[in-house]
Write a protein that holds these residues in place. Structure first.
Motif, PDB file in Angstrom:
ATOM      1  N   ARG A 226       2.748  10.412  -9.692  1.00 18.31           N
ATOM      2  CA  ARG A 226       3.946   9.909  -9.005  1.00 18.31           C
ATOM      3  C   ARG A 226       3.751   8.479  -8.521  1.00 18.31           C
ATOM      4  O   ARG A 226       2.644   8.083  -8.174  1.00 18.31           O
ATOM      5  CB  ARG A 226       4.290  10.831  -7.822  1.00 18.31           C
ATOM      6  N   PRO A 227       4.840   7.702  -8.507  1.00 17.80           N
ATOM      7  CA  PRO A 227       4.719   6.309  -8.068  1.00 17.80           C
ATOM      8  C   PRO A 227       4.246   6.229  -6.612  1.00 17.80           C
ATOM      9  O   PRO A 227       4.796   6.917  -5.752  1.00 17.80           O
ATOM     10  CB  PRO A 227       6.139   5.748  -8.220  1.00 17.80           C
ATOM     11  N   ALA A 228       3.207   5.440  -6.372  1.00 16.32           N
ATOM     12  CA  ALA A 228       2.664   5.332  -5.023  1.00 16.32           C
ATOM     13  C   ALA A 228       1.879   4.036  -4.874  1.00 16.32           C
ATOM     14  O   ALA A 228       1.240   3.588  -5.828  1.00 16.32           O
ATOM     15  CB  ALA A 228       1.747   6.518  -4.724  1.00 16.32           C
ATOM     16  N   HIS A 229       1.958   3.434  -3.685  1.00 16.23           N
ATOM     17  CA  HIS A 229       1.185   2.236  -3.385  1.00 16.23           C
ATOM     18  C   HIS A 229      -0.121   2.561  -2.656  1.00 16.23           C
ATOM     19  O   HIS A 229      -1.120   1.878  -2.835  1.00 16.23           O
ATOM     20  CB  HIS A 229       2.013   1.260  -2.541  1.00 16.23           C
ATOM     21  N   VAL A 230      -0.090   3.592  -1.819  1.00 14.28           N
ATOM     22  CA  VAL A 230      -1.299   3.940  -1.059  1.00 14.28           C
ATOM     23  C   VAL A 230      -1.740   5.394  -1.270  1.00 14.28           C
ATOM     24  O   VAL A 230      -2.943   5.687  -1.282  1.00 14.28           O
ATOM     25  CB  VAL A 230      -1.137   3.662   0.455  1.00 14.28           C
ATOM     26  N   HIS A 231      -0.786   6.305  -1.445  1.00 13.65           N
ATOM     27  CA  HIS A 231      -1.124   7.715  -1.640  1.00 13.65           C
ATOM     28  C   HIS A 231      -1.901   7.872  -2.944  1.00 13.65           C
ATOM     29  O   HIS A 231      -1.493   7.332  -3.972  1.00 13.65           O
ATOM     30  CB  HIS A 231       0.159   8.550  -1.704  1.00 13.65           C
ATOM     31  N   ASN A 232      -3.013   8.584  -2.891  1.00 13.03           N
ATOM     32  CA  ASN A 232      -3.899   8.730  -4.061  1.00 13.03           C
ATOM     33  C   ASN A 232      -4.467   7.393  -4.544  1.00 13.03           C
ATOM     34  O   ASN A 232      -4.923   7.287  -5.679  1.00 13.03           O
ATOM     35  CB  ASN A 232      -3.171   9.410  -5.239  1.00 13.03           C
ATOM     36  N   ARG A 233      -4.412   6.375  -3.716  1.00  9.69           N
ATOM     37  CA  ARG A 233      -4.910   5.046  -4.125  1.00  9.69           C
ATOM     38  C   ARG A 233      -6.025   4.572  -3.189  1.00  9.69           C
ATOM     39  O   ARG A 233      -6.275   3.372  -3.072  1.00  9.69           O
ATOM     40  CB  ARG A 233      -3.769   4.017  -4.081  1.00  9.69           C
ATOM     41  N   ILE A 234      -6.671   5.494  -2.526  1.00 15.74           N
ATOM     42  CA  ILE A 234      -7.685   5.124  -1.544  1.00 15.74           C
ATOM     43  C   ILE A 234      -8.869   4.438  -2.237  1.00 15.74           C
ATOM     44  O   ILE A 234      -9.345   4.905  -3.262  1.00 15.74           O
ATOM     45  CB  ILE A 234      -8.133   6.367  -0.751  1.00 15.74           C
ATOM     46  N   GLY A 235      -9.264   3.313  -1.654  1.00 17.10           N
ATOM     47  CA  GLY A 235     -10.351   2.531  -2.243  1.00 17.10           C
ATOM     48  C   GLY A 235      -9.860   1.471  -3.214  1.00 17.10           C
ATOM     49  O   GLY A 235     -10.593   0.568  -3.577  1.00 17.10           O
ATOM     50  N   GLU A 236      -8.591   1.582  -3.618  1.00 17.57           N
ATOM     51  CA  GLU A 236      -8.014   0.583  -4.531  1.00 17.57           C
ATOM     52  C   GLU A 236      -7.381  -0.541  -3.717  1.00 17.57           C
ATOM     53  O   GLU A 236      -7.089  -0.372  -2.539  1.00 17.57           O
ATOM     54  CB  GLU A 236      -6.943   1.238  -5.424  1.00 17.57           C
ATOM     55  N   PRO A 237      -7.133  -1.702  -4.354  1.00 21.01           N
ATOM     56  CA  PRO A 237      -6.476  -2.787  -3.611  1.00 21.01           C
ATOM     57  C   PRO A 237      -5.011  -2.471  -3.325  1.00 21.01           C
ATOM     58  O   PRO A 237      -4.318  -1.922  -4.178  1.00 21.01           O
ATOM     59  CB  PRO A 237      -6.601  -3.994  -4.544  1.00 21.01           C
ATOM     60  N   CYS A 238      -4.569  -2.813  -2.116  1.00 24.58           N
ATOM     61  CA  CYS A 238      -3.160  -2.667  -1.757  1.00 24.58           C
ATOM     62  C   CYS A 238      -2.333  -3.576  -2.664  1.00 24.58           C
ATOM     63  O   CYS A 238      -2.638  -4.760  -2.785  1.00 24.58           O
ATOM     64  CB  CYS A 238      -2.969  -3.065  -0.298  1.00 24.58           C
ATOM     65  N   PRO A 239      -1.291  -3.046  -3.308  1.00 28.72           N
ATOM     66  CA  PRO A 239      -0.491  -3.888  -4.209  1.00 28.72           C
ATOM     67  C   PRO A 239       0.279  -4.991  -3.482  1.00 28.72           C
ATOM     68  O   PRO A 239       0.716  -5.958  -4.103  1.00 28.72           O
ATOM     69  CB  PRO A 239       0.475  -2.893  -4.879  1.00 28.72           C
ATOM     70  N   GLU A 240       0.418  -4.888  -2.171  1.00 26.49           N
ATOM     71  CA  GLU A 240       1.132  -5.905  -1.405  1.00 26.49           C
ATOM     72  C   GLU A 240       0.227  -7.064  -0.998  1.00 26.49           C
ATOM     73  O   GLU A 240       0.637  -8.219  -1.010  1.00 26.49           O
ATOM     74  CB  GLU A 240       1.747  -5.288  -0.140  1.00 26.49           C
ATOM     75  N   CYS A 241      -1.008  -6.749  -0.569  1.00 23.55           N
ATOM     76  CA  CYS A 241      -1.829  -7.800   0.044  1.00 23.55           C
ATOM     77  C   CYS A 241      -3.259  -7.874  -0.490  1.00 23.55           C
ATOM     78  O   CYS A 241      -3.985  -8.813  -0.189  1.00 23.55           O
ATOM     79  CB  CYS A 241      -1.878  -7.594   1.558  1.00 23.55           C
TER      80      CYS A 241
END
Ligand SMILES: [Zn+2]
Length: 278
Positions: A226-241
């Protein structure tokens, strides 16, 4: 767990495929599947499926006199049952229709929490829908502001509480906080009018993105897709900053957030330490 976008798109899919088909039989396969005694599911036999709808994270199969309310919980799925085998894998319950097709409720895992309620009359007035909050996708700013003030608590928990606002779960709570640039631990009673505006917009944008994604699929997505910026994205770079997405781990869920976007750089720690922080 499927949330508002997944359930809504799935209701639309099932409605397009099964509406106007008469129910022949409902069979609980697992003894825990049917949560109600009266009315019996036979009250819908011979009746056409009027529509498949959604309330919160529940699917509603409306047969006129009675409605089947289905809660998929974590691992439940309601799918066309091609094989109609006697002992389907993870099988919980089956709806067989007069045209020979069937729908099968399955639940992977061992929790056995998915369930079916048969209700007569207004489903809103009875379990499991009784007491649900307003729908997240249609909530306006003034209603949301009132709810925030009426329920002083952490924002993340507020967004997930179905009795306050219905339809959002862990993924949307994480995404909405990030989109609104608010800390998941913000005290709801202290949020001001601008915060409420950002939050309302974030709820609608996140739900609409999820809906657009989900409506493009033939079957319900799995959480990781599912589309997500932070959920399931821990440790990855934030797409905003570009800051690293951090987490606070609880037994049953994970709060994911970006410190730069949401907490003024403050790293949250609550009875736990994130495994991604050194
Ligand atoms: Zn960020």
């Amino acid at each position: 767990m499927p949330e508002l976008p997944e359930i809504q798109a799935h209701a639309e899919r099932l409605d397009a495929s099964f509406a106007s088909t008469a129910l022949e039989r409902f069979t609980p396969i697992a003894f825990t599947a049917l949560k109600t005694a009266t009315p019996g599911p036979d009250a819908a036999y011979g009746k056409e499926l009027v529509f498949v709808g959604r309330r919160g994270k529940h699917l509603l199969l409306d047969f006129g006199e009675v409605t089947f309310v289905v809660h998929l919980m974590q691992g439940g799925r309601l799918k066309p049952d091609e094989k109609q085998s006697a002992k389907p894998r993870f099988g919980q319950a089956r709806w067989r229709f007069a045209d020979g097709r069937a729908l099968l409720l399955t639940e992977a895992g061992t929790e056995r929490k998915a369930g079916v309620w048969v209700v007569a009359g207004d489903p809103e007035e009875q379990a499991p829908l009784l007491g649900l909050g307003p729908e997240a996708d249609t909530i306006d700013k003034s209603s949301l502001r009132q709810l925030l003030q009426d329920h002083p608590m952490r924002l993340h928990g507020f967004l997930r509480d179905q009795h306050i606002i219905a339809g959002m779960g862990r993924l949307l709570a994480n995404e909405v906080c990030h989109r609104a640039r608010l800390s998941p631990f913000a005290n709801t009673a202290k949020l001001d009018s601008d915060d409420a505006t950002q939050l309302t917009e974030a709820i609608h944008v996140c739900i609409n993105e999820g809906l657009a994604f989900e409506r493009g699929l033939d079957a319900m997505s799995s959480s990781a897709d599912r589309p997500a910026h932070v959920h399931n994205r821990i440790g990855e770079p934030c797409p905003e900053c570009g800051d690293t997405v951090r987490s606070v781990e609880y037994t049953r869920y994970t709060v994911a957030y970006c410190a730069t976007c949401q907490t003024g750089g403050k790293v949250l720690a609550d009875n736990t330490t994130s495994k991604f922080l050194k």
